[in-house]
Design a protein around this motif. Sequence first.
Motif, PDB file in Angstrom:
ATOM      1  N   ASP A 117       0.834  -1.203   0.000  1.00  0.00           N
ATOM      2  CA  ASP A 117       0.000   0.000   0.000  1.00  0.00           C
ATOM      3  C   ASP A 117       0.871   1.257   0.000  1.00  0.00           C
ATOM      4  O   ASP A 117       1.711   1.441   0.892  1.00  0.00           O
ATOM      5  N   ILE A 118       0.680   2.111  -1.023  1.00  0.00           N
ATOM      6  CA  ILE A 118       1.398   3.378  -1.068  1.00  0.00           C
ATOM      7  C   ILE A 118       0.431   4.570  -0.997  1.00  0.00           C
ATOM      8  O   ILE A 118       0.810   5.699  -1.314  1.00  0.00           O
ATOM      9  N   ILE A 119      -0.809   4.275  -0.605  1.00  0.00           N
ATOM     10  CA  ILE A 119      -1.844   5.302  -0.458  1.00  0.00           C
ATOM     11  C   ILE A 119      -1.991   6.040  -1.801  1.00  0.00           C
ATOM     12  O   ILE A 119      -2.501   5.460  -2.739  1.00  0.00           O
ATOM     13  N   ASN A 120      -1.530   7.277  -1.867  1.00  0.00           N
ATOM     14  CA  ASN A 120      -1.548   7.995  -3.159  1.00  0.00           C
ATOM     15  C   ASN A 120      -0.198   8.622  -3.468  1.00  0.00           C
ATOM     16  O   ASN A 120      -0.097   9.610  -4.202  1.00  0.00           O
ATOM     17  N   TYR A 121       0.873   8.016  -2.910  1.00  0.00           N
ATOM     18  CA  TYR A 121       2.213   8.562  -3.119  1.00  0.00           C
ATOM     19  C   TYR A 121       2.768   8.073  -4.454  1.00  0.00           C
ATOM     20  O   TYR A 121       3.769   7.339  -4.517  1.00  0.00           O
ATOM     21  N   LEU A 122       2.084   8.474  -5.522  1.00  0.00           N
ATOM     22  CA  LEU A 122       2.424   7.985  -6.842  1.00  0.00           C
ATOM     23  C   LEU A 122       2.448   9.130  -7.846  1.00  0.00           C
ATOM     24  O   LEU A 122       1.584  10.004  -7.821  1.00  0.00           O
ATOM     25  N   ALA A 123       3.437   9.091  -8.725  1.00  0.00           N
ATOM     26  CA  ALA A 123       3.542  10.065  -9.805  1.00  0.00           C
ATOM     27  C   ALA A 123       3.748   9.338 -11.121  1.00  0.00           C
ATOM     28  O   ALA A 123       4.224   8.201 -11.144  1.00  0.00           O
ATOM     29  N   TRP A 124       3.373  10.021 -12.200  1.00  0.00           N
ATOM     30  CA  TRP A 124       3.579   9.501 -13.555  1.00  0.00           C
ATOM     31  C   TRP A 124       4.480  10.457 -14.329  1.00  0.00           C
ATOM     32  O   TRP A 124       4.334  11.678 -14.235  1.00  0.00           O
ATOM     33  N   PHE A 125       5.371   9.883 -15.128  1.00  0.00           N
ATOM     34  CA  PHE A 125       6.317  10.659 -15.925  1.00  0.00           C
ATOM     35  C   PHE A 125       6.257  10.220 -17.379  1.00  0.00           C
ATOM     36  O   PHE A 125       6.001   9.058 -17.676  1.00  0.00           O
ATOM     37  N   GLN A 126       6.523  11.168 -18.247  1.00  0.00           N
ATOM     38  CA  GLN A 126       6.651  10.902 -19.674  1.00  0.00           C
ATOM     39  C   GLN A 126       8.099  11.181 -20.075  1.00  0.00           C
ATOM     40  O   GLN A 126       8.684  12.182 -19.653  1.00  0.00           O
ATOM     41  N   GLN A 127       8.655  10.297 -20.874  1.00  0.00           N
ATOM     42  CA  GLN A 127       9.999  10.538 -21.394  1.00  0.00           C
ATOM     43  C   GLN A 127      10.009  10.284 -22.890  1.00  0.00           C
ATOM     44  O   GLN A 127       9.897   9.128 -23.329  1.00  0.00           O
ATOM     45  N   ARG A 128      10.126  11.337 -23.653  1.00  0.00           N
ATOM     46  CA  ARG A 128      10.237  11.205 -25.104  1.00  0.00           C
ATOM     47  C   ARG A 128      11.658  10.785 -25.444  1.00  0.00           C
ATOM     48  O   ARG A 128      12.586  11.035 -24.685  1.00  0.00           O
ATOM     49  N   PRO A 129      11.856  10.152 -26.589  1.00  0.00           N
ATOM     50  CA  PRO A 129      13.188   9.661 -26.962  1.00  0.00           C
ATOM     51  C   PRO A 129      14.238  10.761 -26.916  1.00  0.00           C
ATOM     52  O   PRO A 129      14.055  11.839 -27.485  1.00  0.00           O
ATOM     53  N   GLY A 130      15.310  10.505 -26.205  1.00  0.00           N
ATOM     54  CA  GLY A 130      16.420  11.442 -26.116  1.00  0.00           C
ATOM     55  C   GLY A 130      16.188  12.634 -25.220  1.00  0.00           C
ATOM     56  O   GLY A 130      17.018  13.544 -25.171  1.00  0.00           O
ATOM     57  N   LYS A 131      15.074  12.632 -24.504  1.00  0.00           N
ATOM     58  CA  LYS A 131      14.719  13.766 -23.643  1.00  0.00           C
ATOM     59  C   LYS A 131      14.718  13.362 -22.179  1.00  0.00           C
ATOM     60  O   LYS A 131      14.811  12.195 -21.835  1.00  0.00           O
ATOM     61  N   ILE A 132      14.600  14.370 -21.311  1.00  0.00           N
ATOM     62  CA  ILE A 132      14.541  14.091 -19.878  1.00  0.00           C
ATOM     63  C   ILE A 132      13.112  13.703 -19.489  1.00  0.00           C
ATOM     64  O   ILE A 132      12.154  14.041 -20.201  1.00  0.00           O
ATOM     65  N   PRO A 133      12.942  12.987 -18.394  1.00  0.00           N
ATOM     66  CA  PRO A 133      11.589  12.695 -17.909  1.00  0.00           C
ATOM     67  C   PRO A 133      10.876  13.983 -17.499  1.00  0.00           C
ATOM     68  O   PRO A 133      11.508  14.897 -16.951  1.00  0.00           O
ATOM     69  N   THR A 134       9.589  14.050 -17.770  1.00  0.00           N
ATOM     70  CA  THR A 134       8.782  15.174 -17.310  1.00  0.00           C
ATOM     71  C   THR A 134       7.573  14.636 -16.559  1.00  0.00           C
ATOM     72  O   THR A 134       6.969  13.634 -16.965  1.00  0.00           O
ATOM     73  N   ARG A 135       7.238  15.300 -15.480  1.00  0.00           N
ATOM     74  CA  ARG A 135       6.136  14.836 -14.641  1.00  0.00           C
ATOM     75  C   ARG A 135       4.794  15.209 -15.242  1.00  0.00           C
ATOM     76  O   ARG A 135       4.584  16.346 -15.654  1.00  0.00           O
ATOM     77  N   LEU A 136       3.899  14.230 -15.257  1.00  0.00           N
ATOM     78  CA  LEU A 136       2.544  14.436 -15.771  1.00  0.00           C
ATOM     79  C   LEU A 136       1.531  14.580 -14.634  1.00  0.00           C
ATOM     80  O   LEU A 136       0.627  15.416 -14.692  1.00  0.00           O
ATOM     81  N   ILE A 137       1.666  13.692 -13.672  1.00  0.00           N
ATOM     82  CA  ILE A 137       0.677  13.521 -12.609  1.00  0.00           C
ATOM     83  C   ILE A 137       1.430  13.361 -11.295  1.00  0.00           C
ATOM     84  O   ILE A 137       2.479  12.690 -11.254  1.00  0.00           O
ATOM     85  N   PHE A 138       0.931  13.950 -10.215  1.00  0.00           N
ATOM     86  CA  PHE A 138       1.441  13.651  -8.891  1.00  0.00           C
ATOM     87  C   PHE A 138       0.270  13.435  -7.939  1.00  0.00           C
ATOM     88  O   PHE A 138      -0.884  13.730  -8.284  1.00  0.00           O
ATOM     89  N   ALA A 139       0.591  12.871  -6.781  1.00  0.00           N
ATOM     90  CA  ALA A 139      -0.443  12.488  -5.820  1.00  0.00           C
ATOM     91  C   ALA A 139      -1.526  11.642  -6.493  1.00  0.00           C
ATOM     92  O   ALA A 139      -2.723  11.809  -6.218  1.00  0.00           O
ATOM     93  N   ALA A 140      -1.100  10.787  -7.372  1.00  0.00           N
ATOM     94  CA  ALA A 140      -1.922   9.803  -8.081  1.00  0.00           C
ATOM     95  C   ALA A 140      -2.867  10.386  -9.119  1.00  0.00           C
ATOM     96  O   ALA A 140      -3.102   9.758 -10.155  1.00  0.00           O
ATOM     97  N   SER A 141      -3.400  11.586  -8.863  1.00  0.00           N
ATOM     98  CA  SER A 141      -4.437  12.089  -9.762  1.00  0.00           C
ATOM     99  C   SER A 141      -4.365  13.593 -10.035  1.00  0.00           C
ATOM    100  O   SER A 141      -5.233  14.120 -10.731  1.00  0.00           O
ATOM    101  N   THR A 142      -3.366  14.278  -9.502  1.00  0.00           N
ATOM    102  CA  THR A 142      -3.253  15.717  -9.708  1.00  0.00           C
ATOM    103  C   THR A 142      -2.434  16.009 -10.963  1.00  0.00           C
ATOM    104  O   THR A 142      -1.278  15.590 -11.074  1.00  0.00           O
TER     105      THR A 142
END
Lengths: 121, 107
Positions: free
Chosen positions: B28-53
């Motif tokens: 169980d991680i409650i909502n301590y979850l983030a999503w990232f997008q990484q395009r080829p050759g680029k740095i990761p960028t955050r899309l979502i934090f706190a599971a749904s923000t």
Amino acid sequence: QVHLQESGPVLVKPSETLSLTCSVPGDIITSYYYNSWLRQTAGKGLEWIGRISRTGRTYYNPSLKSRVTLSVDMSKNQFSLKLTSVTAADTAVYYCARDSISAALYLFDTWGQGTPVTVSS
Amino acid sequence: DIQMTQSPSALSASVGDRVNITCRASQDIINYLAWFQQRPGKIPTRLIFAASTLQNGVPSRFSGSGSGTDFTLTIRSLQPEDSATYYCLQHKIDPCTFGQGTNLEIK
């Protein structure tokens, strides 16, 4: 959107120490409470190395703890990473990123450009 | 360490499609979850934090849901620029850990 500037050698010899610095621009330093270092390889994906607060409190990934030292110099708005006794397995792209242990708002929202480091003689 | 298992590892979809990427935590991680997008050759960028923000500046066709151990990133009305690798991240317990990534190809 890259805000942080990483610097350091991109080629390190086996058994030597990898050293990188992350410079934080003045426009975000007031909201910069923690800095993390991460690395990325094709084989292991994204791996968190450790985090340091602006006051110098450190948190390390146990898998690397024995070889990692993080430090901070707030007079220069800089955070540093040292990884000792490197091997080919430490070849990776290294990133610094803003971090937070409370407000998720600042969790990895800003990254450095990434420094590809190769360990080779 | 908390293990994060993403599925699928790769998928191919067409412009205008809707896709779901799932991430399962080993505890169980409650909502301590983030999503990232990484395009080829680029740095990761955050899309979502706190599971749904949604991160400021990220298109509203991206959304996140879930809590506890099961989380989903949904991308509606796929665009060509969504071709990337997507990662989930848990930060409930150190060491924070990433999923292995989902490679999304736009046909």
